[in-house]
Write an enzyme that holds these catalytic residues in place. Sequence first.
Site, PDB file in Angstrom:
ATOM      1  N   CYS A 174      32.740  39.407  25.485  1.00 19.39           N
ATOM      2  CA  CYS A 174      31.975  40.599  25.858  1.00 19.39           C
ATOM      3  C   CYS A 174      30.840  40.850  24.877  1.00 19.39           C
ATOM      4  CB  CYS A 174      32.903  41.810  25.927  1.00 19.39           C
ATOM      5  SG  CYS A 174      33.985  41.909  24.501  1.00 19.39           S
ATOM      6  N   GLU A 186      37.320  48.992  26.992  1.00 15.77           N
ATOM      7  CA  GLU A 186      36.426  48.056  26.316  1.00 15.77           C
ATOM      8  C   GLU A 186      35.932  47.119  27.408  1.00 15.77           C
ATOM      9  OE1 GLU A 186      34.616  45.410  25.078  1.00 15.77           O
ATOM     10  OE2 GLU A 186      36.444  44.434  24.380  1.00 15.77           O
ATOM     11  N   LYS A 218      50.228  44.086  30.200  1.00 16.27           N
ATOM     12  CA  LYS A 218      50.038  43.023  31.191  1.00 16.27           C
ATOM     13  C   LYS A 218      48.962  42.054  30.716  1.00 16.27           C
ATOM     14  CE  LYS A 218      47.500  42.513  34.813  1.00 16.27           C
ATOM     15  NZ  LYS A 218      47.246  41.064  34.740  1.00 16.27           N
ATOM     16  N   GLU A 259      26.304  40.659  33.356  1.00 15.25           N
ATOM     17  CA  GLU A 259      27.122  39.881  32.420  1.00 15.25           C
ATOM     18  C   GLU A 259      27.547  38.576  33.095  1.00 15.25           C
ATOM     19  OE1 GLU A 259      31.047  41.424  31.272  1.00 15.25           O
ATOM     20  OE2 GLU A 259      30.537  40.870  29.212  1.00 15.25           O
TER      21      GLU A 259
HETATM   22  P1  TAP Z   1      38.802  41.774  35.399  1.00 13.74           P
HETATM   23  O1  TAP Z   1      39.131  41.834  36.838  1.00 13.74           O
HETATM   24  O2  TAP Z   1      38.218  42.977  34.804  1.00 13.74           O
HETATM   25  O3  TAP Z   1      40.125  41.322  34.616  1.00 13.74           O
HETATM   26  C1  TAP Z   1      40.504  41.765  33.342  1.00 13.74           C
HETATM   27  C2  TAP Z   1      41.945  42.207  33.340  1.00 13.74           C
HETATM   28  O4  TAP Z   1      42.092  43.303  34.242  1.00 13.74           O
HETATM   29  C3  TAP Z   1      42.922  41.143  33.813  1.00 13.74           C
HETATM   30  O5  TAP Z   1      44.125  41.258  33.083  1.00 13.74           O
HETATM   31  C4  TAP Z   1      43.130  41.539  35.253  1.00 13.74           C
HETATM   32  O6  TAP Z   1      44.332  41.059  35.744  1.00 13.74           O
HETATM   33  C5  TAP Z   1      43.160  43.038  35.152  1.00 13.74           C
HETATM   34  N1  TAP Z   1      42.916  43.749  36.406  1.00 13.74           N
HETATM   35  C6  TAP Z   1      42.227  43.352  37.495  1.00 13.74           C
HETATM   36  N2  TAP Z   1      42.237  44.309  38.436  1.00 13.74           N
HETATM   37  C7  TAP Z   1      42.951  45.345  37.943  1.00 13.74           C
HETATM   38  C8  TAP Z   1      43.330  46.634  38.422  1.00 13.74           C
HETATM   39  N3  TAP Z   1      42.963  47.061  39.649  1.00 13.74           N
HETATM   40  N4  TAP Z   1      44.047  47.435  37.629  1.00 13.74           N
HETATM   41  C9  TAP Z   1      44.427  47.046  36.403  1.00 13.74           C
HETATM   42  N5  TAP Z   1      44.128  45.836  35.894  1.00 13.74           N
HETATM   43  C10 TAP Z   1      43.388  44.999  36.643  1.00 13.74           C
HETATM   44  O7  TAP Z   1      37.833  40.568  35.130  1.00 13.74           O
HETATM   45  P2  TAP Z   1      37.771  39.151  35.851  1.00 13.74           P
HETATM   46  O8  TAP Z   1      37.668  39.242  37.342  1.00 13.74           O
HETATM   47  O9  TAP Z   1      38.880  38.347  35.312  1.00 13.74           O
HETATM   48  O10 TAP Z   1      36.370  38.660  35.291  1.00 13.74           O
HETATM   49  C11 TAP Z   1      35.168  39.155  35.908  1.00 13.74           C
HETATM   50  C12 TAP Z   1      34.138  39.521  34.896  1.00 13.74           C
HETATM   51  O11 TAP Z   1      34.643  40.531  34.031  1.00 13.74           O
HETATM   52  C13 TAP Z   1      33.736  38.405  33.941  1.00 13.74           C
HETATM   53  O12 TAP Z   1      32.801  37.571  34.526  1.00 13.74           O
HETATM   54  C14 TAP Z   1      33.206  39.182  32.802  1.00 13.74           C
HETATM   55  O13 TAP Z   1      31.887  39.550  33.085  1.00 13.74           O
HETATM   56  C15 TAP Z   1      34.080  40.419  32.757  1.00 13.74           C
HETATM   57  N6  TAP Z   1      35.155  40.333  31.744  1.00 13.74           N
HETATM   58  C16 TAP Z   1      34.957  41.002  30.583  1.00 13.74           C
HETATM   59  C17 TAP Z   1      35.910  40.926  29.606  1.00 13.74           C
HETATM   60  C18 TAP Z   1      35.684  41.679  28.325  1.00 13.74           C
HETATM   61  S1  TAP Z   1      36.320  41.160  26.947  1.00 13.74           S
HETATM   62  N7  TAP Z   1      35.005  42.798  28.301  1.00 13.74           N
HETATM   63  C19 TAP Z   1      37.067  40.185  29.774  1.00 13.74           C
HETATM   64  C20 TAP Z   1      37.273  39.538  31.003  1.00 13.74           C
HETATM   65  C21 TAP Z   1      36.292  39.625  31.971  1.00 13.74           C
HETATM   66  P3  TAP Z   1      44.383  39.651  36.497  1.00 13.74           P
HETATM   67  O14 TAP Z   1      43.474  38.716  35.776  1.00 13.74           O
HETATM   68  O15 TAP Z   1      45.774  39.309  36.352  1.00 13.74           O
HETATM   69  O16 TAP Z   1      43.934  39.917  37.871  1.00 13.74           O
END
Ligand code: TAP
Length: 508
Positions: free
Chosen positions: A301, A267, A192, A402
Site C-alpha cells: 500500500c 488501513e 481472518k 492503485e
Molecule cells: P480486498 O478485497 O480488500 O482484500 C483484503 C482483505 O479483505 C482480505 O482478507 C479479504 O478476504 C477481505 N475481505 C474481502 N471482502 C470483505 C468483506 N466484505 N468483509 C470483510 N473482509 C473482506 O482486496 P483484494 O481484492 O484482495 O485486492 C484488491 C486491491 O486491494 C488490490 O489491487 C490493492 O489495490 C488493494 N489492496 C490493498 C492492500 C493494502 S495493504 N492496503 C492489501 C490488499 C489489497 P479474502 O481475500 O479472503 O476475500
Amino acid sequence: MNDQASSVEDVRKKAGLRSKIQHQLFIDGKFVDAKSGETLTSVNPHDNTAIAEVSMAGRADVDAAVAAAHAAFPAWSHASASDRGRILLRLADLIEANAEELARLESLDTGHPLRDSRALDVPRTALCFRYFGGMADKVEGTTIPVDAGFLNYTSREAIGVVGQVVPWNFPLMFTSWKLGPALAAGNCVVMKPAEITPLSSLRIAELMTEAGIPNGVVNVLPGLGSVAGQYIAEHPHIAKISFTGSTATGRRIVQASAGNLKKVQLELGGKGANIVFEDANLLAAVNGSAWAIFHNQGQACIAGSRLMLHERIADEFLERFIALAKSIRLGNPLDPATEMGPLTSMLHRDRVLGYVATASEQGGSVLSGGKSPADPSLADGFYIEPTIVRARSFKDRVAQEEVFGPFVTVLTFSSDEEALQIANGTEYGLGAGLWTRDLARAHLFARELKSGMVWLNSYKRVHPASPFGGVGQSGYGREMGFEVMREYTQVKSVWVNVDAKIAPWYAR
Ligand code: TAP
C-alpha cells in the site's frame, strides 16, 4: 490450477520445511475443521500448484471463535500487563528460533523472494511482537487537575473481542502488526487471514500456543472475505474491527460495522508519490525508487507507484532506472538468488496486466516490461516483468488508481508548486517521499504533503515504534507505536471525592 498438484507432504519436503503445514481453523486453542467441512485451496504462485486444502470458516465458526474469545477475555484483560508482555516476548524468540521455516512458508504461500522473507518479513515480525511485548506494561493513564477536592484519573482499558482482517500482501508481518498491540492491551482476537495466504498466520497461532497464550485469546479463521470477513465486521459481539485492504472493501466494513457501532480502524490503499528533484543524489534516488516500487512485486500500500521526476533530470534518471529494472532477477521465490517473485494470485496478475492496456488507451507509453516474462520455467506462475509506464497526465487512471503491482507510473514536473499539486492530486494519502539536498524544501514538502507518512531521501521505511496509517481514502486510525495503543484501548475517567466542599444543591 496445474494438474501437477501433489500431496501437502511432497510440497512440504520440496520447500525444505521440517514442520507440518497447518491447515485447519484455530479456535479456542485447538486446530479444528470448519463446521461445514468446506475447504479452500492454497496455491503456490510460482507454478499454480496446490499447497494445501485449508479449512474455510463460515458463520458458525466465527460464532464459535467469538464465544471462545469472550470466555477468555476476563482473565486475559485482568492478567498482569507484564505477564501478557512476557508471552509476546517469548513468541518473538520462537519466531527467531523458527526463522528459516517461517521464511520458507511465507515465500511458498505468497511468492515473496526468500531473500526478502529472510531479511525482512521474519525479522520484522519478531521485532513487532518484541516491541509490543515491551509495550504491554507501558500503557499509562493520567491524573487531571479538576475541581478542588477531587482526584480525577484515567485508565486505559482493553476494548473486548476485536476482529482483524489481514490482507495477502504481507500476511506474516501484518499478523504481528495486528496481534501485537491488540494482545498487549488485553484484548482477545478473532482474525481472518486472506483466503489466498493463510499459512503463516496459522503457524503463528501454533507458536503462540507454545509461547503460552491461553486458549481462546487468539482465534485464526481462514475463509472468504465475503463470508467470514463480512460476518466479523457485522458481528454484534465484536467490539472493534481492524482492517487492512482495499478502499472499496474498507467502505463495506464501515457499513457492516454500523449494527453495533463497532470501533473501526482502516488501513487502505495508496498511490505514493516518490518525487525526485533536480538536486537529488541520483544514484541513491534510482536505487531507492526501484526498492519503493519493485520490492514485493509492488504489492504494498505504501509503494512509490508514482515516480515524479524533475524534467531537468528525467532522461538521465530514466536511463539508469530502466537499466536497473531490466536487471532485476525474476525467479522461483525459494531460490535465494531471486530478487522478484510472482504476484500472489492469478486474478491479481491479470488485474495488473489490465493496467498496461489502460495506460496505452489513455495515451501513455510503456518504457519497460508490461508483460509476463518469456522464461519458460516461469510460464505457469503469476509473474510480470518490472513495468515502467509514462503517463500523459497526472489525471490518467494509471496515475490515480492503485495498481498494486510491479508497475510504476512516471510523471514529470518543472517547479516545486507543480510537484506539490501532482503529489497531492489523488484521493489517497498514505505514504510519500522525496529526494533532494535542499533542507528547507524537504521540510516544506514534509509539511504540505497530504500523507500519513513522509520519507526524506529514503522510501518505505517502517518500524513498530513509528505510527503507520493514512489520510483521505487511505483510511483512518494508526498502527504501530504508542498511537496504536489508543486504538486498542478505551479511556475510563474516574472521579474521587477526596475532600471536596460541595454545597448542597437542594438546600433544605
Ligand atoms: P480486498 O478485497 O480488500 O482484500 C483484503 C482483505 O479483505 C482480505 O482478507 C479479504 O478476504 C477481505 N475481505 C474481502 N471482502 C470483505 C468483506 N466484505 N468483509 C470483510 N473482509 C473482506 O482486496 P483484494 O481484492 O484482495 O485486492 C484488491 C486491491 O486491494 C488490490 O489491487 C490493492 O489495490 C488493494 N489492496 C490493498 C492492500 C493494502 S495493504 N492496503 C492489501 C490488499 C489489497 P479474502 O481475500 O479472503 O476475500
